[in-house]
Design an enzyme around this catalytic site. Structure first.
Site, PDB file in Angstrom:
ATOM      1  N   ARG A 114      62.204  17.428  50.553  1.00 19.31           N
ATOM      2  CA  ARG A 114      63.711  17.010  50.248  1.00 19.31           C
ATOM      3  C   ARG A 114      64.096  17.040  49.058  1.00 19.31           C
ATOM      4  O   ARG A 114      63.536  16.602  48.195  1.00 19.31           O
ATOM      5  CB  ARG A 114      63.362  15.372  50.729  1.00 19.31           C
ATOM      6  N   THR A 118      70.061  14.946  46.926  1.00 17.67           N
ATOM      7  CA  THR A 118      71.027  15.279  47.744  1.00 17.67           C
ATOM      8  C   THR A 118      70.371  15.076  49.207  1.00 17.67           C
ATOM      9  O   THR A 118      71.177  15.212  50.314  1.00 17.67           O
ATOM     10  CB  THR A 118      71.235  16.783  47.812  1.00 17.67           C
ATOM     11  N   ASP A 213      55.924   6.330  52.247  1.00 16.36           N
ATOM     12  CA  ASP A 213      55.821   7.727  52.039  1.00 16.36           C
ATOM     13  C   ASP A 213      54.565   8.147  52.898  1.00 16.36           C
ATOM     14  O   ASP A 213      53.595   8.074  52.634  1.00 16.36           O
ATOM     15  CB  ASP A 213      55.934   8.113  50.532  1.00 16.36           C
ATOM     16  N   ASP A 216      52.202  10.333  50.768  1.00 17.66           N
ATOM     17  CA  ASP A 216      51.360   9.695  49.984  1.00 17.66           C
ATOM     18  C   ASP A 216      50.297   8.979  50.581  1.00 17.66           C
ATOM     19  O   ASP A 216      49.369   8.761  50.266  1.00 17.66           O
ATOM     20  CB  ASP A 216      52.181   8.969  48.960  1.00 17.66           C
TER      21      ASP A 216
HETATM   22  N1  URA Z   1      59.618  10.305  54.405  1.00 18.58           N
HETATM   23  C1  URA Z   1      58.751   9.531  54.268  1.00 18.58           C
HETATM   24  O1  URA Z   1      57.356   9.841  54.162  1.00 18.58           O
HETATM   25  N2  URA Z   1      58.938   8.225  54.534  1.00 18.58           N
HETATM   26  C2  URA Z   1      60.157   7.896  54.858  1.00 18.58           C
HETATM   27  O2  URA Z   1      60.402   6.592  55.294  1.00 18.58           O
HETATM   28  C3  URA Z   1      61.381   8.628  54.965  1.00 18.58           C
HETATM   29  C4  URA Z   1      60.834  10.109  54.347  1.00 18.58           C
END
Ligand code: URA
Length: 223
Positions: A114, A118, A213, A216
């Protein structure tokens, strides 16, 4: 499991799997106190449960077999073999759980990330066959947030001839499902199988309540 898929309109299918084991494992995953090794193990187990639903329409062909007692017509996965596509990097944490149920599937890799401003998907790695004619594709991406990554992935797979695409996610946001419906919702070749549909996205594009995330939490923070 074993329930009829929830249909989101009449086109693209969205199936939120309802099962106590899915809810239990997902609740532990969500907890901020769950460390990476447990998170990885639970994500793996959860994907195998989701894979059972995701492969409900995998194609099989009749095959003659001989049992110790007699002969009969059984069924085996047909050719061409399905292809599993983990979206790097977080989708890698779902690969083992998926191929446990589909050990003869081929695996291709797509690296999309991502743009944090944007929220658009940028391709940075691609290891997939050029020709996906008649292939059933299973895309692995734990978080359907804005939908940008999955929309780009699905378009890419169809451009190369994929027969149908099933996206397996741990969590989905309503905004992401709606974005997918707007982009490709009239395509009944697309199915989303998820452990839960959450409440919303926050201003940073994170799923709420979510699990943080996913990359992570699976693999640690990489700056
Ligand atoms: N990507 C992620 O890892 N967590 C989210 O909440 C949204 C996108």
């Amino acid at each position: 499991m074993g329930r009829a898929p929830t249909r989101y309109r009449r086109d693209m299918r969205v199936h939120a799997v309802e099962h106590p084991l899915v809810t239990h494992k997902l609740s532990v995953l969500r907890s901020a106190d769950t460390p990476s090794p447990i998170f990885r193990q639970l994500a793996d187990e959860l994907v195998t449960l989701l894979a059972y639903e995701a492969t409900r329409d995998v194609t099989v062909a009749p095959v003659e077999i001989t049992t110790p007692v007699t002969t009969m017509t059984g069924a085996k996965l047909s050719r061409p073999r399905p292809i599993v596509v983990p979206v790097l990097r977080a989708g890698l944490g779902m690969l083992d759980g998926m191929v446990r149920l589909l050990p003869t599937a081929e695996v291709g890799f797509l690296g999309l990330k991502r743009d944090e401003e944007t929220f658009e998907a940028i391709t940075y790695a691609n290891r997939l066959p050029d020709d996906l004619s008649d292939r059933q594709c299973f895309v692995l991406d734990p978080m359907l947030a804005t939908g940008g990554t999955l929309i780009a992935t699905i378009r890419y797979l169809f451009e190369r001839g994929a027969r149908d695409v099933t996206c397996v996610t741990l969590l989905a946001a309503p905004e992401g499902i709606e974005a997918m419906r707007q982009a490709i919702g009239e395509d009944s070749r697309v199915t989303i199988v998820t452990a839960a549909i959450d409440e919303k996205l926050d201003e940073k594009g994170y799923i709420v309540p979510g699990l943080g995330d996913a990359g992570d939490r699976l693999f640690g923070v990489v700056d």
